[in-house]
Design an enzyme around this catalytic site. Structure first.
Site, mmCIF file in Angstrom:
data_model
loop_
_atom_site.group_PDB
_atom_site.id
_atom_site.type_symbol
_atom_site.label_atom_id
_atom_site.label_comp_id
_atom_site.label_asym_id
_atom_site.label_seq_id
_atom_site.Cartn_x
_atom_site.Cartn_y
_atom_site.Cartn_z
ATOM 1 N N GLY A 254 8.258 13.551 -8.027
ATOM 2 C CA GLY A 254 7.767 14.928 -7.920
ATOM 3 C C GLY A 254 5.962 14.181 -7.108
ATOM 4 O O GLY A 254 5.885 13.856 -7.858
ATOM 5 N N ASP B 210 12.343 10.709 -7.103
ATOM 6 C CA ASP B 210 13.154 11.622 -7.025
ATOM 7 C C ASP B 210 13.639 11.520 -5.314
ATOM 8 O O ASP B 210 14.488 12.325 -4.446
ATOM 9 C CB ASP B 210 12.935 12.646 -6.647
ATOM 10 C CG ASP B 210 11.128 13.116 -5.820
ATOM 11 O OD1 ASP B 210 10.181 12.293 -5.966
ATOM 12 O OD2 ASP B 210 10.536 13.271 -5.098
ATOM 13 N N GLY C 144 -1.553 8.911 9.934
ATOM 14 C CA GLY C 144 -0.518 9.160 10.971
ATOM 15 C C GLY C 144 0.428 8.830 11.420
ATOM 16 O O GLY C 144 1.425 9.529 11.577
ATOM 17 N N LYS D 97 -0.875 5.470 -5.932
ATOM 18 C CA LYS D 97 -1.970 4.815 -6.617
ATOM 19 C C LYS D 97 -2.644 6.200 -6.952
ATOM 20 O O LYS D 97 -3.265 6.543 -7.926
ATOM 21 C CB LYS D 97 -2.736 3.923 -6.097
ATOM 22 C CG LYS D 97 -1.750 2.723 -5.538
ATOM 23 C CD LYS D 97 -2.710 1.390 -5.735
ATOM 24 C CE LYS D 97 -3.635 1.655 -4.002
ATOM 25 N NZ LYS D 97 -2.563 1.644 -3.067
ATOM 26 N N GLY E 176 0.910 -1.412 -0.473
ATOM 27 C CA GLY E 176 -0.020 0.101 0.112
ATOM 28 C C GLY E 176 0.897 1.101 -0.055
ATOM 29 O O GLY E 176 2.295 1.604 0.202
ATOM 30 N N ASP E 177 0.051 2.594 -0.005
ATOM 31 C CA ASP E 177 0.898 3.598 -0.016
ATOM 32 C C ASP E 177 1.821 4.089 -1.237
ATOM 33 O O ASP E 177 3.268 4.577 -0.863
ATOM 34 C CB ASP E 177 1.217 4.515 1.482
ATOM 35 C CG ASP E 177 0.596 3.554 2.569
ATOM 36 O OD1 ASP E 177 -0.272 4.120 2.227
ATOM 37 O OD2 ASP E 177 1.325 3.060 3.492
ATOM 38 N N GLN F 222 -5.188 -0.278 -1.234
ATOM 39 C CA GLN F 222 -3.696 -0.709 -0.360
ATOM 40 C C GLN F 222 -3.239 -1.779 -1.382
ATOM 41 O O GLN F 222 -2.965 -0.728 -2.545
ATOM 42 C CB GLN F 222 -4.731 -2.282 1.102
ATOM 43 C CG GLN F 222 -5.139 -1.412 1.839
ATOM 44 C CD GLN F 222 -6.627 -1.069 1.750
ATOM 45 O OE1 GLN F 222 -7.779 -2.012 1.337
ATOM 46 N NE2 GLN F 222 -7.063 -0.083 2.280
ATOM 47 N N ALA G 10 -8.046 3.091 3.618
ATOM 48 C CA ALA G 10 -7.001 3.588 2.150
ATOM 49 C C ALA G 10 -7.163 5.270 1.900
ATOM 50 O O ALA G 10 -7.974 5.853 2.911
ATOM 51 C CB ALA G 10 -7.607 3.249 0.746
ATOM 52 N N GLY G 11 -6.052 5.719 1.882
ATOM 53 C CA GLY G 11 -5.772 7.096 1.815
ATOM 54 C C GLY G 11 -4.935 7.568 0.567
ATOM 55 O O GLY G 11 -4.117 7.121 0.666
ATOM 56 N N HIS G 12 -5.636 8.016 -0.459
ATOM 57 C CA HIS G 12 -5.489 8.213 -1.658
ATOM 58 C C HIS G 12 -5.298 10.013 -2.050
ATOM 59 O O HIS G 12 -5.546 10.518 -1.541
ATOM 60 C CB HIS G 12 -5.974 8.070 -2.784
ATOM 61 C CG HIS G 12 -5.917 6.358 -2.732
ATOM 62 N ND1 HIS G 12 -6.483 5.488 -3.384
ATOM 63 C CD2 HIS G 12 -5.090 5.940 -2.186
ATOM 64 C CE1 HIS G 12 -6.594 4.394 -3.823
ATOM 65 N NE2 HIS G 12 -5.818 4.041 -2.413
ATOM 66 N N PRO H 23 4.499 6.816 11.671
ATOM 67 C CA PRO H 23 5.524 6.477 10.704
ATOM 68 C C PRO H 23 5.416 5.616 9.603
ATOM 69 O O PRO H 23 5.521 4.663 10.660
ATOM 70 C CB PRO H 23 6.705 7.408 12.048
ATOM 71 C CG PRO H 23 5.780 6.735 13.010
ATOM 72 C CD PRO H 23 4.791 6.785 12.494
ATOM 73 N N ARG H 24 5.494 5.620 8.853
ATOM 74 C CA ARG H 24 5.902 3.990 7.613
ATOM 75 C C ARG H 24 7.247 3.531 8.279
ATOM 76 O O ARG H 24 8.265 4.299 8.033
ATOM 77 C CB ARG H 24 5.507 4.674 6.271
ATOM 78 C CG ARG H 24 4.195 5.060 6.071
ATOM 79 C CD ARG H 24 3.994 4.683 4.354
ATOM 80 N NE ARG H 24 2.578 5.171 4.461
ATOM 81 C CZ ARG H 24 2.044 6.696 3.900
ATOM 82 N NH1 ARG H 24 3.399 7.180 2.909
ATOM 83 N NH2 ARG H 24 1.022 6.948 4.097
HETATM 84 P P1 IMP Z 1 -6.957 -3.610 8.351
HETATM 85 O O1 IMP Z 1 -6.792 -2.690 6.706
HETATM 86 O O2 IMP Z 1 -7.236 -1.740 8.429
HETATM 87 O O3 IMP Z 1 -7.514 -4.100 8.722
HETATM 88 O O4 IMP Z 1 -5.005 -3.143 8.690
HETATM 89 C C1 IMP Z 1 -4.682 -4.502 8.222
HETATM 90 C C2 IMP Z 1 -3.426 -4.194 7.751
HETATM 91 O O5 IMP Z 1 -3.107 -3.469 7.115
HETATM 92 C C3 IMP Z 1 -2.791 -2.775 8.969
HETATM 93 O O6 IMP Z 1 -1.361 -3.646 9.254
HETATM 94 C C4 IMP Z 1 -2.790 -1.455 8.271
HETATM 95 O O7 IMP Z 1 -1.346 -1.034 8.640
HETATM 96 C C5 IMP Z 1 -2.458 -2.253 6.670
HETATM 97 N N1 IMP Z 1 -3.451 -1.054 5.796
HETATM 98 C C6 IMP Z 1 -4.582 -1.028 5.992
HETATM 99 N N2 IMP Z 1 -4.759 -0.488 4.905
HETATM 100 C C7 IMP Z 1 -3.847 0.052 3.764
HETATM 101 C C8 IMP Z 1 -3.207 1.232 3.505
HETATM 102 O O8 IMP Z 1 -4.021 1.544 2.535
HETATM 103 N N3 IMP Z 1 -2.220 1.492 3.330
HETATM 104 C C9 IMP Z 1 -1.055 0.920 4.411
HETATM 105 N N4 IMP Z 1 -1.648 -0.198 4.827
HETATM 106 C C10 IMP Z 1 -2.841 -0.124 4.752
#
Ligand code: IMP
Length: 448
Positions: free
Chosen positions: A438, A351, A320, A16, A12-13, A228, A39-41, A322-323
Site C-alpha cells: 500500500g 497489493d 499526468g 523509490k 522509473g516510477d 528515473q 522526476a516525481g517522487h 497514463p502509464r
Molecule cells: P526526459 O527525461 O524529460 O528527457 O524524458 C525522456 C524519457 O524519460 C521519456 O520517456 C520520459 O517519459 C521518461 N522519464 C523521465 N523522467 C521520468 C520519471 O521520473 N519517471 C518515468 N519516466 C521518466
C-alpha cells in the site's frame, strides 16, 4: 558509515520516493544525484501526500540534510516552489538543511523551449520527454556552454550569462525550426527574473562533494536517491528512448563526487509488474501496440493501471500521462541487477495484483534470427536498445483474491503471494528484502 544507493530497476516510477522515506530514518544525508524535475517522487506521511520533483524526499524527516548533487539539472523556479510547498507543510527548509552543488547545471526557459521544438520536430519518432528541458540542459553541459549554479553567486555575471543564453537560443530555434511558429523569448526579462531566483538560492550553494566526503569520514550515513530508472539510463537504457543522465548506481558517484570505496548497499526498487511512461520498447506491455483491441489485455491493463482516481494509480506524477503497463520482465530485471550491482531488492505495489486469477512473469525472450530460426535467450545479447521483434516467454503462476493492504507481516500474505515473490527472488538471484502492500509509510513488509 557508508554510502547506500537506491536505484529504480525499471523505467522509473518504481516507488523509490517512499523507499527513500523509509531508509532515511537511519540516514544523515539524503542526496539526489541525477535528473531534474522530470522526476516525481510521491511520499505519503500521516495522511499528507508530498510530491517532490527536485528536493530529495528524505528531507521530510527532520534529522536529515538534503543534498542536490552536481549530476542534477535544476529549474530554479520549480526548486523555489518546492521549498515553499514544504515549508507550508511544516517541513523546515533552510541552508543548514539543504545543500545545492555549485556544479549542478541550471535549466533555463531556453532549455525548455529547445526540448519542445526538438520533440515537435521528431514527429512520430518523438521520445515522449517530459518537456522539462532536461535533454537540452545536459546537452549544454556536454557542450561546455551550460550555466552552473555557482554562476548565481555573482549577480552581474549571472545576468549576462542568462541573457546571452536566451539570445543564442532564440537565434538557434529561429534558424533550425523554420516550420514551427516559435515566438522569441524576452532575454532581458528572463535574466532579471533569474537574478531574483539567484538571490534566494545563493545561500544554499555549496561544494557538496566536500561536505559528503567529510561526513562519510565521520561515519555518517549518506543515502543516494536515484531518479528515473535503469532502463532510462543514457548509456545503459533503451536508447534512444531514455533520459539524458546516468540513472544507475555509478551515476551516484559521478553525480555527488564520492569514491566507489564508500559504497555499502545498492538497493534496487522494482514494481511487482512493469510500467513505462513515454515512448520506446516494452516487450511485456498489455493492451499495447498490436493488442489495443484485445479485450482481455485491455481489462488486465486497466486492473494494473487503475482509473486515476487514486494518487497511486499509474498516471505520471510529473505529466499526468497514463502509464503503459505490463507483466514483470525478469530478463530486464536481471539486466538492471547486473548494471547496478544491486545487492537487495524491494518489490512495490504487490497489493495491486490482488484479484487476478493468474499472473505471468517473463523469464526469457524468443526471437527469430536471420536464418529464420527461433532463438530463446534469458539475457540480453546486445543490451536493451533494440527490443523490437522479441517476444516474451512467460511462466504462469496462480494469483490470489484476498486484499492484502492491511497485512503487516510476511506470514499473513496468501501462499500465492509468497510463491510469486519467492519466484522473483529465485529468478533474479538477489534477495527480496521488502514488499510494499500500500502507499502508506507503514504498508511495507519485511521478508522473514
Ligand atoms: P526526459 O527525461 O524529460 O528527457 O524524458 C525522456 C524519457 O524519460 C521519456 O520517456 C520520459 O517519459 C521518461 N522519464 C523521465 N523522467 C521520468 C520519471 O521520473 N519517471 C518515468 N519516466 C521518466
Amino acid at each position: 558509515m557508508p554510502l547506500d544507493i537506491l536505484v529504480g530497476a525499471q523505467w522509473g516510477d518504481e516507488g523509490k520516493g517512499r523507499m527513500v522515506d523509509l531508509l532515511s530514518v537511519q540516514a544523515d544525508y539524503v542526496a539526489r544525484y541525477n535528473g531534474g524535475d522530470n522526476a516525481g517522487h510521491t511520499v505519503n506521511v500521516g495522511g499528507q501526500t508530498f510530491k517532490l520533483h527536485l528536493i530529495p524526499s528524505g528531507i521530510i524527516h527532520s534529522h536529515t540534510t538534503g543534498v542536490i548533487g552536481n549530476g542534477v539539472v535544476i529549474n530554479p523556479l520549480i526548486l523555489l516552489n518546492e521549498i515553499q510547498m514544504l515549508r507550508q507543510a511544516g517541513v523546515s527548509i533552510n541552508p543548514d538543511r539543504l545543500h545545492i552543488s555549485h556544479a549542478a547545471h541550471i535549466i533555463t526557459p531556453a532549455c525548455i523551449a529547445e526540448d519542445r521544438a526538438r520533440e515537435q520536430a521528431r514527429g512520430v519518432d518523438k521520445i515522449g520527454t517530459t518537456l522539462r528541458g532536461i535533454g537540452p540542459a545536459y546537452t549544454h553541459k556536454a557542450n561546455r556552454t551550460g550555466l552552473r549554479m555557482e554562476t548565481m553567486l555573482n549577480s552581474e555575471e549571472f545576468a549576462q550569462a542568462t541573457q546571452a543564453d536566451i539570445e543564442e537560443t532564440n537565434q538557434t530555434l529561429n534558424r533550425l525550426y523554420t516550420d514551427q511558429d516559435i515566438s522569441p523569448m524576452d532575454a532581458t526579462a528572463i535574466a532579471n527574473e533569474y537574478c531574483q531566483y539567484a538571490q534566494q538560492l545563493s545561500p544554499y550553494i555549496r561544494d557538496i562533494s566536500l561536505i559528503l566526503n567529510e561526513s562519510l569520514i565521520k561515519k555518517r550515513l549518506v543515502l543516494a536517491e536515484g531518479a528515473q530508472g535503469t532502463l532510462l539510463d543514457l548509456d545503459h537504457g533503451t536508447y534512444p528512448y531514455v533520459t539524458s543522465s546516468n540513472t544507475i548506481s555509478a551515476g551516484a558517484l559521478v553525480g555527488l563526487g564520492i569514491g566507489a570505496n564508500w559504497v555499502r548497499r545498492i538497493i534496487g526498487v522494482t514494481k511487482a509488474f512493469q510500467t513505462r511512461v513515454g515512448d520506446g520498447p516494452f516487450p511485456t506491455e498489455l493492451g499495447g501496440k498490436g493488442h489495443v483491441d484485445d479485450p482481455e489485455q485491455v481489462a488486465l491493463a486497466g486492473h494494473l493501471r487503475g482509473t486515476g482516481a487514486n494518487p497511486w494509480d499509474e498516471f505520471g506524477t510529473t505529466t499526468g500521462r497514463p502509464r503503459r503497463v505490463g507483466w514483470l520482465d525478469l530478463v530486464l530485471l536481471r539486466y538492471a541487477i547486473r548494471i547496478n550491482g544491486i545487492t537487495d531488492l524491494t518489490l512495490t505495489k504487490l497489493d495491486i495484483l490482488s484479484g487476478l486469477e493468474s499472473l505471468k512473469i517473463c523469464n526469457a525472450y524468443r526471437s527469430v534470427n536471420s536464418k529464420g530460426q527461433a532463438e530463446i535467450y534469458k539475457d540480453l545479447p546486445m543490451g536493451p536498445g533494440n527490443l523490437t521483434g522479441v517476444e516474451p516467454v512467460y511462466e504462469m503462476l496462480p494469483g490470489w483474491q484476498q486484499k492484502i493492504r492491511d497485512l503487516t507481516r510476511w506470514e499473513q500474505l496468501p501462499a500465492e503471494a509468497h510463491a510469486y515473490v519467492l519466484r522473483i527472488q529465485e529468478l533474479s538471484g538477489v534477495p527480496v528484502q521488502m514488499v510494499s502492500v500500500g502507499p502508506e509509510r507503514s504498508q511495507i513488509i519485511t521478508l522473514t
